[in-house]
Design an enzyme around this catalytic site. Sequence first.
Site, PDB file in Angstrom:
ATOM      1  N   ASP A  30       0.348  -1.019   0.091  1.00 26.29           N
ATOM      2  CA  ASP A  30       0.205  -0.230   0.157  1.00 26.29           C
ATOM      3  C   ASP A  30       0.934   0.980   0.008  1.00 26.29           C
ATOM      4  O   ASP A  30       1.760   0.974   0.620  1.00 26.29           O
ATOM      5  CB  ASP A  30      -1.299   0.191   1.410  1.00 26.29           C
ATOM      6  N   ILE A  31       0.411   2.247  -1.077  1.00 27.05           N
ATOM      7  CA  ILE A  31       1.701   3.287  -1.310  1.00 27.05           C
ATOM      8  C   ILE A  31       1.525   4.433   0.200  1.00 27.05           C
ATOM      9  O   ILE A  31       2.037   4.741   0.708  1.00 27.05           O
ATOM     10  CB  ILE A  31       1.044   4.789  -2.136  1.00 27.05           C
ATOM     11  N   GLN A  93     -14.797   2.848   0.928  1.00 25.21           N
ATOM     12  CA  GLN A  93     -14.022   1.863   0.167  1.00 25.21           C
ATOM     13  C   GLN A  93     -14.311   3.362  -1.033  1.00 25.21           C
ATOM     14  O   GLN A  93     -14.422   4.176  -1.236  1.00 25.21           O
ATOM     15  CB  GLN A  93     -14.729   1.649  -1.052  1.00 25.21           C
ATOM     16  N   HIS A  99     -10.060  -4.576  -3.074  1.00 22.03           N
ATOM     17  CA  HIS A  99      -9.165  -5.111  -2.766  1.00 22.03           C
ATOM     18  C   HIS A  99      -9.506  -5.618  -0.859  1.00 22.03           C
ATOM     19  O   HIS A  99     -10.217  -5.066  -0.836  1.00 22.03           O
ATOM     20  CB  HIS A  99      -8.107  -3.946  -3.209  1.00 22.03           C
ATOM     21  N   PHE A 100      -7.805  -6.494  -0.011  1.00 21.20           N
ATOM     22  CA  PHE A 100      -7.928  -7.097   0.665  1.00 21.20           C
ATOM     23  C   PHE A 100      -6.485  -5.924   1.267  1.00 21.20           C
ATOM     24  O   PHE A 100      -5.471  -6.121   0.574  1.00 21.20           O
ATOM     25  CB  PHE A 100      -7.831  -8.121   0.665  1.00 21.20           C
ATOM     26  N   HIS A 101      -7.477  -5.518   2.558  1.00 16.16           N
ATOM     27  CA  HIS A 101      -5.855  -5.196   3.169  1.00 16.16           C
ATOM     28  C   HIS A 101      -5.067  -6.176   4.169  1.00 16.16           C
ATOM     29  O   HIS A 101      -6.080  -6.627   5.161  1.00 16.16           O
ATOM     30  CB  HIS A 101      -5.647  -3.813   4.016  1.00 16.16           C
TER      31      HIS A 101
HETATM   32  P1  AMP Z   1      -9.818   1.537   0.485  1.00 15.60           P
HETATM   33  O1  AMP Z   1      -9.411   2.802   1.444  1.00 15.60           O
HETATM   34  O2  AMP Z   1      -9.938  -0.109   1.179  1.00 15.60           O
HETATM   35  O3  AMP Z   1     -10.044   1.161  -0.703  1.00 15.60           O
HETATM   36  O4  AMP Z   1      -8.545   1.565   0.243  1.00 15.60           O
HETATM   37  C1  AMP Z   1      -7.757   1.837  -1.009  1.00 15.60           C
HETATM   38  C2  AMP Z   1      -5.795   2.260  -0.869  1.00 15.60           C
HETATM   39  O5  AMP Z   1      -5.026   2.100  -1.417  1.00 15.60           O
HETATM   40  C3  AMP Z   1      -6.114   2.967   0.382  1.00 15.60           C
HETATM   41  O6  AMP Z   1      -4.710   2.389   1.576  1.00 15.60           O
HETATM   42  C4  AMP Z   1      -4.533   3.880  -0.242  1.00 15.60           C
HETATM   43  O7  AMP Z   1      -4.106   4.418   0.587  1.00 15.60           O
HETATM   44  C5  AMP Z   1      -4.418   2.706  -1.399  1.00 15.60           C
HETATM   45  N1  AMP Z   1      -4.006   3.077  -2.785  1.00 15.60           N
HETATM   46  C6  AMP Z   1      -3.994   3.972  -3.337  1.00 15.60           C
HETATM   47  N2  AMP Z   1      -3.590   3.964  -4.481  1.00 15.60           N
HETATM   48  C7  AMP Z   1      -2.604   3.207  -4.631  1.00 15.60           C
HETATM   49  C8  AMP Z   1      -1.674   3.169  -5.317  1.00 15.60           C
HETATM   50  N3  AMP Z   1      -1.206   3.567  -6.710  1.00 15.60           N
HETATM   51  N4  AMP Z   1      -0.179   2.366  -4.860  1.00 15.60           N
HETATM   52  C9  AMP Z   1      -0.392   1.116  -3.871  1.00 15.60           C
HETATM   53  N5  AMP Z   1      -1.925   1.672  -2.591  1.00 15.60           N
HETATM   54  C10 AMP Z   1      -2.423   2.650  -3.160  1.00 15.60           C
END
Ligand code: AMP
Length: 134
Positions: A30-31, A93, A99-101
């Site tokens: 995750d970025i 979301q 996606h799963f964290h």
């Molecule tokens: P969510 O709030 O569960 O939809 O999480 C989206 C996640 O995507 C967040 O934790 C962001 O930091 C991550 N994210 C968004 N863009 C990128 C990217 N280009 N590379 C890696 N992670 C990303």
Amino acid sequence: MSDCIFCKIVRGEAPSWKILENEFVYAFLDINPVSQYHTLVIPKKHFENIFDIDDKYIMEISKVLRHLSQVYQQRLGINNLQIVNSNGSEGQQDVFHLHFHIVPRSLGDGQNIQWRTHPEWRTQFDQWLEELEL
Ligand code: AMP
Ligand code: ZN
């Protein structure tokens, strides 16, 4: 999905720090990590969220979630982690590619997921099941 950031990552059109890839699944850092090795696990095909993912992809994602959790435990000594998935804007979301964290957790990491509970709603349980009609 040409403008989906996660589809771009899968196609190699946007940068990512890849952890693992197979025919169905892509996993990357995750970025904006909330802990070390905070990882996102996604289907390589575009699905918006849990409401439209198909059987095959959700199964393959599940396998990778378990595999990576075990790898992190064995290689990194991570014995605590949370697997988090959000669906829909009101479900918090933000990126609309499923996606799963995987969020490794440790004592004193400063993170805390807290739910407000409603034990008083127990009186409604029977009614909820009736309405659901499963
Ligand atoms: P969510 O709030 O569960 O939809 O999480 C989206 C996640 O995507 C967040 O934790 C962001 O930091 C991550 N994210 C968004 N863009 C990128 C990217 N280009 N590379 C890696 N992670 C990303
Ligand atoms: Zn996508």
